[in-house]
Each structure stands twice: as structure tokens, then as C-alpha cells.
Scaffold this active site. Structure first.
Site, PDB file in Angstrom:
ATOM      1  CG  HIS A 252      -0.799  88.465  32.291  1.00  0.00           C
ATOM      2  ND1 HIS A 252      -1.009  87.278  31.625  1.00  0.00           N
ATOM      3  CD2 HIS A 252       0.071  88.179  33.292  1.00  0.00           C
ATOM      4  CE1 HIS A 252      -0.307  86.312  32.196  1.00  0.00           C
ATOM      5  NE2 HIS A 252       0.370  86.832  33.210  1.00  0.00           N
TER       6      HIS A 252
ATOM      7  CG  HIS B 104       3.440  86.339  29.923  1.00  0.00           C
ATOM      8  ND1 HIS B 104       3.897  87.458  30.571  1.00  0.00           N
ATOM      9  CD2 HIS B 104       3.004  85.504  30.915  1.00  0.00           C
ATOM     10  CE1 HIS B 104       3.754  87.322  31.869  1.00  0.00           C
ATOM     11  NE2 HIS B 104       3.209  86.140  32.119  1.00  0.00           N
TER      12      HIS B 104
ATOM     13  CG  ASP C  48       4.091  88.017  35.283  1.00  0.00           C
ATOM     14  OD1 ASP C  48       3.005  87.512  34.955  1.00  0.00           O
ATOM     15  OD2 ASP C  48       5.194  87.518  34.996  1.00  0.00           O
TER      16      ASP C  48
ATOM     17  NE  ARG D 140       5.374  83.835  38.648  1.00  0.00           N
ATOM     18  CZ  ARG D 140       4.147  84.366  38.587  1.00  0.00           C
ATOM     19  NH1 ARG D 140       3.498  84.389  37.434  1.00  0.00           N
ATOM     20  NH2 ARG D 140       3.574  84.872  39.656  1.00  0.00           N
TER      21      ARG D 140
HETATM   22  C1  SIN Z   1       2.433  83.466  34.125  1.00  0.00           C
HETATM   23  O1  SIN Z   1       1.578  84.216  33.662  1.00  0.00           O
HETATM   24  O2  SIN Z   1       3.349  83.891  34.820  1.00  0.00           O
HETATM   25  C2  SIN Z   1       2.358  81.993  33.833  1.00  0.00           C
HETATM   26  C3  SIN Z   1       2.811  81.655  32.464  1.00  0.00           C
HETATM   27  C4  SIN Z   1       2.686  80.195  32.173  1.00  0.00           C
HETATM   28  O3  SIN Z   1       2.357  79.410  33.079  1.00  0.00           O
HETATM   29  O4  SIN Z   1       2.923  79.802  31.043  1.00  0.00           O
END
Ligand code: SIN
Length: 278
Positions: A102, A258, A104, A273
Site C-alpha cells: 500500500h 510498501h 499510506d 511515525r
Molecule cells: C506503515 O505501513 O506505515 C508501517 C510500515 C512498517 O511498520 O514497517
């Protein structure tokens, strides 16, 4: 290839991803250093820093050098700091946040430009994150298929990952809104997006948020989308990042997808994050 004067830039894979050295991102950095970091991001799509010490105020200060902070609509569970999201996995979780390919928060009208993820606690093995280059995903399609996609819009919604109808809170420690007042956020975006800074075209669909193609039935959309999901994550478009405590990943959310791999079921993985508004 840019020549960098203030940082070192070492690619980690052929398609995308570079490790940045020679910089402590917790410090107040000169514009010239920030300019090179931004250039490395545009060139390599996802950049990584090792051995950083990033308390939340410094994490946010660094993030703000690239734009306003994005406030995630689904992680607002009453906490005071609305600009930081904590992604926690605990033993027993049967699902991880970001477990499928995906970009974000693509259900927003303006998708975030990027995200900066900092590892507070990592497992001894596993819990890697994969990234895939969506310029390459677009450029490797045939001219005929590119022409078919041109002008198509995909509908993006957060219906699968938040709200009372979603079962994610039962499966993972990171909780999202599931109250009865929650409403899905839904917007359509071109399937082929133009990156606002590089001007390059890239594929812009993903299997978490995309729910269909505008003006088509689900049955008509599904084969096209399934093909694109399969294609967009071909191994030769990807890189894989092995986390350590203190590692940071900064990805360009406009031209990558990702995948957070959930393959360690016995250890804690705890990440901090920020997202940068588009
Ligand atoms: C995310 O999708 O923002 C998380 C990525 C991760 O935890 O590696």
C-alpha cells in the site's frame, strides 16, 4: 546521479532505496543538508538512516523541514499529540499495521507526501519492510495498457482498515477508530499519477485502499486491479529494509508502495511515525 557534499548516499537495491550517512537528523540541520536529503529522497524514493536518537519532538522537527505534519484521521483515539502515530506489535497479534502492499492514507483528497518511521524497539529477526518503485511499475507496462489506464480513476477508501465494520482492532495492538460515528473517507485519484516534483508518471493504486475503478462495476474493475497489484510488487521493483533500534525510513508516498512483513510472532516491534502532508 547527484553529487552529494553534506551526506553520503549508498543505494541498497537496484530499483530504489538508499542508506544515508554522515548526518544526525535529531540536530537542527542547515538548509543545504535538508536540500540534499530531499534530493536523495526524490532520486532513491525511500531513504534510510541508522543509529539515530530521535525523541518525538526532534522527530517532528525533522519532519517539518519537509512540510506540514499530517494528522491521521483514524488514529485519533484521544491522545494529546495528534501528529505522531505509534505502531505497536505484540506477541499474539495476528495482523500488523501495513501488512499488505500500500501507499499510506490514499483515501484522502490530498495524499500525504511521505512518512518518517523511527524504530523504538525491534525484534532480533523479522519485521522487515519492503518498498516498491511505482515509476518502474508504470514504465514497464506495455504502451497499449498504458493507453488503457490513461484517464482512468480509482476509488480509494479506508473502509477495510478502520471503522466498526473492520475487524483490525481485534487482530493488532495498534488501534484505530471503530466508533459508531466513524465515516469512511473516500476519494478518487488517477490510476496513473504525475509526481508533483519530478513530473514523472507512476502507478497509483494499492490493494489496501483502492476499492474499484470509477465508472466500472466491481466485476469489471477487479481483473484490471488484480493485474496491477501483482505487477506493482514484482521483486525487481523492490527493496527490503532490515530494521534495528534507532533506524529511520523516510519514503516518498507519491511514487512507492510498501509492505510491513509480519513474520515474528514472539517479539515486540514498536515504531514512531510522522506523516508529511501533500
Ligand atoms: C506503515 O505501513 O506505515 C508501517 C510500515 C512498517 O511498520 O514497517
Amino acid at each position: 546521479m547527484t553529487e552529494y557534499r553534506h551526506i553520503t548516499v549508498a543505494p541498497i537495491a537496484g530499483a530504489l532505496g538508499a542508506e544515508i550517512g554522515g548526518v544526525n537528523i535529531a540536530e537542527d540541520l542547515d538548509d543545504a543538508v535538508i536540500g540534499e536529503i530531499r534530493q536523495a529522497l526524490l532520486e532513491h524514493l525511500v531513504i534510510f538512516f541508522r543509529d539515530q536518537d530521535l525523541p518525538v519532538d526532534r522527530h517532528k522537527a525533522f519532519s517539518r523541514r519537509f512540510g506540514d505534519l499530517f494528522i491521521h484521521p483514524n488514529y485519533q483515539l484521544g491522545q494529546e499529540d495528534k501528529e505522531t502515530v505509534y505502531l505497536l506489535r505484540k506477541p499474539g497479534d495476528t495482523m500488523a499495521t501495513g501488512e499488505w502492499w500500500h501507499a499510506d492514507t490514499t483515501m484522502m483528497e490530498t495524499r500525504p507526501m511521505g512518512a518518517i518511521l523511527y524504530a523504538l524497539e525491534t525484534p532480533d529477526y523479522g519485521g522487515d519492510t519492503m518498498f516498491s518503485n511505482q515509476y518502474m511499475a508504470y514504465e514497464t507496462l506495455s504502451d497499449g495498457f498504458k493507453a488503457t489506464l490513461e484517464g482512468l480513476k480509482a476509488v480509494h477508501s479506508d473502509i477495510r482498515v478502520a471503522g466498526p465494520q473492520s475487524d483490525v482492532n481485534k487482530k493488532r495492538s495498534s488501534k484505530v477508530r471503530d466508533d459508531s460515528n466513524w465515516q469512511p473517507t473516500v476519494h478518487a485519484h488517477p490510476v496513473v499519477a504525475v509526481h508533483p516534483e519530478t513530473g514523472r508518471k507512476c502507478l497509483y493504486v494499492n490493494s489496501v485502499y483502492t476499492v474499484g475503478l470509477e465508472g466500472m462495476t466491481e466485476a469489471e474493475s477487479a481483473p484490471i486491479l488484480e493485474y496491477l497489484y501483482e505487477h506493482q510488487s514484482r521483486p525487481e521493483f523492490t527493496c527490503r529494509f532490515r530494521w534495528r533500534k534507532g533506524s529511520v525510513a523516510f519514503w516518498d508516498n507519491r511514487c512507492t508502495v510498501h509492505y510491513a512483513i509480519h513474520d515474528n510472532f514472539v517479539s515486540v516491534r514498536h515504531m514512531q511515525r510522522t506523516q508529511i502532508a501533500g
